[in-house]
Design a protein around this motif. Structure first.
Motif, short mmCIF file in Angstrom:
data_model
loop_
_atom_site.label_atom_id
_atom_site.label_comp_id
_atom_site.label_asym_id
_atom_site.label_seq_id
_atom_site.Cartn_x
_atom_site.Cartn_y
_atom_site.Cartn_z
N TRP A 272 42.21 45.72 16.29
CA TRP A 272 43.37 46.08 15.47
C TRP A 272 42.93 46.37 14.04
CZ3 TRP A 272 46.95 41.36 17.05
CH2 TRP A 272 47.15 41.40 18.44
N GLY A 273 42.02 45.56 13.54
CA GLY A 273 41.54 45.76 12.18
C GLY A 273 40.79 47.07 12.03
N ALA A 274 39.98 47.42 13.03
CA ALA A 274 39.23 48.67 12.97
C ALA A 274 40.16 49.88 13.00
CB ALA A 274 38.23 48.73 14.12
N LYS A 275 41.20 49.80 13.82
CA LYS A 275 42.17 50.90 13.85
C LYS A 275 42.92 50.99 12.53
CE LYS A 275 42.84 51.36 18.83
NZ LYS A 275 42.48 52.80 18.87
N GLY A 276 43.21 49.85 11.93
CA GLY A 276 43.83 49.86 10.61
C GLY A 276 42.90 50.46 9.56
N ALA A 277 41.61 50.15 9.66
CA ALA A 277 40.63 50.71 8.72
C ALA A 277 40.56 52.22 8.87
CB ALA A 277 39.26 50.08 8.98
N GLN A 278 40.62 52.72 10.10
CA GLN A 278 40.64 54.16 10.31
C GLN A 278 41.87 54.79 9.67
OE1 GLN A 278 40.28 54.40 14.64
NE2 GLN A 278 38.22 55.27 14.42
N ALA A 279 43.00 54.13 9.79
CA ALA A 279 44.24 54.65 9.20
C ALA A 279 44.15 54.72 7.68
CB ALA A 279 45.42 53.78 9.63
N LEU A 280 43.32 53.84 7.09
CA LEU A 280 43.14 53.82 5.64
C LEU A 280 42.05 54.77 5.18
CD1 LEU A 280 43.44 49.96 5.00
CD2 LEU A 280 45.15 51.73 4.47
N GLY A 281 41.46 55.50 6.11
CA GLY A 281 40.44 56.48 5.74
C GLY A 281 39.01 55.98 5.83
N LEU A 282 38.80 54.77 6.30
CA LEU A 282 37.44 54.26 6.50
C LEU A 282 36.89 54.78 7.83
CD1 LEU A 282 37.97 50.59 5.26
CD2 LEU A 282 37.14 52.56 3.96
N ALA A 283 35.62 54.51 8.08
CA ALA A 283 34.98 55.05 9.29
C ALA A 283 34.26 53.94 10.06
CB ALA A 283 34.02 56.16 8.92
N PRO A 284 35.01 52.98 10.62
CA PRO A 284 34.34 51.91 11.36
C PRO A 284 33.56 52.42 12.57
CG PRO A 284 36.71 51.88 11.76
CD PRO A 284 36.47 52.84 10.64
N GLN A 285 33.88 53.60 13.07
CA GLN A 285 33.16 54.14 14.21
C GLN A 285 31.69 54.40 13.90
OE1 GLN A 285 35.64 55.62 12.62
NE2 GLN A 285 35.10 57.74 12.08
N THR A 286 31.35 54.41 12.61
CA THR A 286 29.94 54.60 12.23
C THR A 286 29.18 53.28 12.15
OG1 THR A 286 30.41 54.48 9.85
CG2 THR A 286 30.58 56.65 10.91
N TRP A 287 29.88 52.16 12.28
CA TRP A 287 29.23 50.85 12.22
C TRP A 287 28.62 50.54 13.58
CZ3 TRP A 287 34.13 48.02 9.95
CH2 TRP A 287 34.46 48.61 8.72
N ALA A 288 27.51 49.82 13.56
CA ALA A 288 26.77 49.56 14.81
C ALA A 288 27.63 48.86 15.85
CB ALA A 288 25.52 48.74 14.50
N TYR A 289 28.47 47.94 15.42
CA TYR A 289 29.29 47.17 16.36
C TYR A 289 30.17 48.09 17.19
CZ TYR A 289 32.79 43.80 18.04
OH TYR A 289 33.63 43.05 18.84
N TRP A 290 30.72 49.13 16.56
CA TRP A 290 31.67 50.02 17.25
C TRP A 290 30.98 51.20 17.93
CZ3 TRP A 290 36.04 47.81 18.10
CH2 TRP A 290 36.52 46.84 17.21
N GLN A 291 29.64 51.15 17.98
CA GLN A 291 28.91 52.21 18.65
C GLN A 291 28.39 51.81 20.03
OE1 GLN A 291 25.99 53.50 15.76
NE2 GLN A 291 27.45 54.86 14.75
#
Length: 411
Positions: A272-291
Motif C-alpha cells: 500500500w505504501g509503495a502504491k502511495g509513493a507512486q501516486a506521489l511521483g516517486l519510483a519505488p519500482q526502481t528499488w531492489a525490493y520491488w524488483q
C-alpha cells in the motif's frame, strides 16, 4: 450450556441500539466484497476475504492481544495472555508440521514462512517490540482495533504503512549485513521430533509464566465472568482467551490451505505504501525490493489481487462487525497530542521493523514458529526485549496505571 436470545431490544436486530449501521456496513463489505472478488479473481480470493473477516472477529471478541499480553507480563508478572499464545502455537505446530513435511494439503502445494537468521531480524524485531508499546498495538492489533473503532489506531496504521515502504527502500542494505541461512525444524529434525521440541519449548515458557505469576501474586489470574452466555457470547463476546487461541490456530491452518502459505499481514502494508509513493511521483519500482518477480507483479497489479491485502481488509471489516455486535463501535477523535505522537512513532517503528525482520508478530512469530523456522524464535527474543524497552517509554506518552487495557484499546 444455556442459551441467551441474540435479539437486541430494538426491532429484533442482532446489533445493540446504535450499532446496526456499522454492523450492516461491515457485513455487506464482507459478503458483497467476497462476491466481487470471486467474480474478478476467482473463488479463492473471495474466500480469503471472508477468512480475514473471521480472523478480525476472533481477534476482537477474544481481545487476543500480543502487545497487552507482553506488557502485563513485563510490568505485573501476569502470564495468562502469554500462556494463551503458547496454546495457539502448540496447536499450530501440530497441524502445520506434518503438512509442511509432505509439501501438499488437499492436493495443493504448500510452503512455510522460513527466513534467514539475520541481523535484520534482530534489529527489526527489537524496533517492532518498541513500536508495539508506543504505537499501542502489533500488526494484527493495529488492524483489529482500527476496525473496531479506535480512531487513534488509524494514525498508527498510517505510519505503519509509511515505515514499511521506507524499509523497502533500505532492504537491500539490510540484506548485506551478517546473516545465517534459514533453518527449519521440520526439515532438520523431521515433523515428529520438531513437534516434540516445539511443544517442550512452549511448555517451558508457560511454566515460567506460572512460576513468576505465583511468586508475585500467590495465585494465577482468572478470567472475569462473561456478560453473555451461550450463542449470545459467541456473537457479542467476550470470548475466553483460550478459545481465541484455538480459533486463530485453526484459521491460520485454513489460510495455509487457501493461500498455500501461512497467515501474514505486513507485506500488504508495504505494498500500500509503495502504491502511495507512486501516486506521489516517486519510483519505488526502481528499488531492489520491488524488483523481485513476486513483488514487482504485486506492485503492478491491483491490491485486490494480493492475498495479504485482501485478508487485511477482511480483518478490518470483521473487527468492525464484532465491535458492532458487542455494542462497542464508538469512534472518538478526542486523542491527546502525546498519544498521537506515540501512535506516529510507534507506527514507523512497527512498519520499518517488520519489513527488515521478515515479518511481524503474525508473519514472523506466529506463522514463522508454526512453519518450524528458527527465525521465528529469534524474532520472539528480540521483540520481547524491545517490548521491555517500550513499556519504559509509555509513561512519557500515556497516563495509565498498570492494568491491562480495556477491550478495543490497542493490543
Amino acid at each position: 450450556m444455556s442459551s441467551t436470545p441474540l435479539a437486541a431490544p430494538r426491532g429484533g436486530s442482532l446489533f445493540p441500539a446504535g450499532a446496526g449501521g456499522p454492523g450492516v456496513l461491515a457485513a455487506a463489505a464482507l459478503l458483497l466484497g467476497a462476491l466481487a472478488l470471486t467474480l474478478a479473481y476467482g473463488p479463492r480470493q473471495g474466500a480469503l476475504l471472508v477468512l480475514g473477516g473471521a480472523l478480525g472477529l476472533v481477534l476482537y471478541h477474544a481481545a487476543f492481544g500480543f502487545t497487552s499480553a507482553w506488557r502485563v507480563f513485563i510490568l505485573e508478572g501476569r502470564g495468562r495472555g502469554l500462556r494463551a499464545q503458547m496454546v495457539m502455537l502448540a496447536l499450530a505446530v501440530v497441524l502445520f508440521f506434518p503438512v509442511l513435511a509432505a509439501g501438499t494439503l488437499f492436493g495443493e502445494p504448500v510452503r512455510g514462512l522460513v527466513s534467514p537468521l539475520s541481523t535484520g531480524v534482530v534489529v527489526g524485531a527489537f524496533l517492532f517490540g518498541v513500536g508495539m508499546q508506543t504505537g499501542g498495538g502489533c500488526a494484527s492489533g493495529t488492524l483489529f482495533t482500527a476496525g473496531g473503532g479506535n480512531a487513534r489506531m488509524l494514525v498508527t496504521l498510517l505510519f505503519f504503512v509509511i515505515g514499511s515502504v521506507v524499509a523497502t527502500r533500505h532492504f537491500d542494505w539490510w540484506l548485506g549485513l551478517p546473516s545465517l541461512p534459514p533453518v527449519s525444524l521440520v526439515e532438520t529434525l523431521g515433523p515428529t521430533a520438531g513437534i516434540a521440541v516445539s511443544l517442550a519449548l512452549f511448555a517451558a515458557i508457560a511454566a515460567a509464566t506460572v512460576l513468576v505469576e505465583r511468586r508475585r501474586h500467590g495465585a494465577l489470574e482468572r478470567e472475569a465472568a462473561p456478560a453473555h452466555r451461550g450463542l449470545a457470547r459467541f456473537a457479542r463476546g467476550p470470548w475466553p482467551l483460550v478459545a481465541g487461541a484455538v480459533a486463530l490456530a485453526l484459521l491460520n491452518f485454513a489460510t495455509l490451505a487457501l493461500a498455500g502459505r501461512p497467515w501474514g499481514i505486513t507485506s500488504a502494508l508495504a505494498l500500500w505504501g509503495a502504491k502511495g509513493a507512486q501516486a506521489l511521483g516517486l519510483a519505488p519500482q526502481t528499488w531492489a525490493y520491488w524488483q523481485t518477480p513476486a513483488n514487482a507483479e504485486a506492485l503492478q497489479s491491483s491490491v485486490f489481487a494480493d492475498v495479504t491485502s485482501v485478508m487485511d481488509f477482511g480483518i478490518i471489516a470483521g473487527a468492525m462487525l464484532a465491535a458492532a455486535l458487542a455494542g462497542r463501535f464508538a469512534p472518538s477523535l478526542r486523542i491527546p497530542l502525546r498519544s498521537l505522537a506515540a501512535a506516529a512513532l510507534g507506527g514507523l517503528l512497527l512498519g520499518y521493523g517488520a519489513r527488515i525482520a521478515y515479518g511481524c508478530n503474525i508473519g514472523a512469530y506466529f506463522s514463522g514458529i508454526a512453519s518450524g523456522s528458527l527465525h521465528g524464535w529469534l524474532w520472539l527474543v528480540a521483540a520481547f526485549a524491545g517490548n521491555a524497552v517500550g513499556v519504559r517509554l509509555r509513561p512519557f506518552f500515556f497516563r495509565e496505571g498498570r492494568a491491562a487495557p480495556a477491550r478495543g484499546d490497542g493490543h
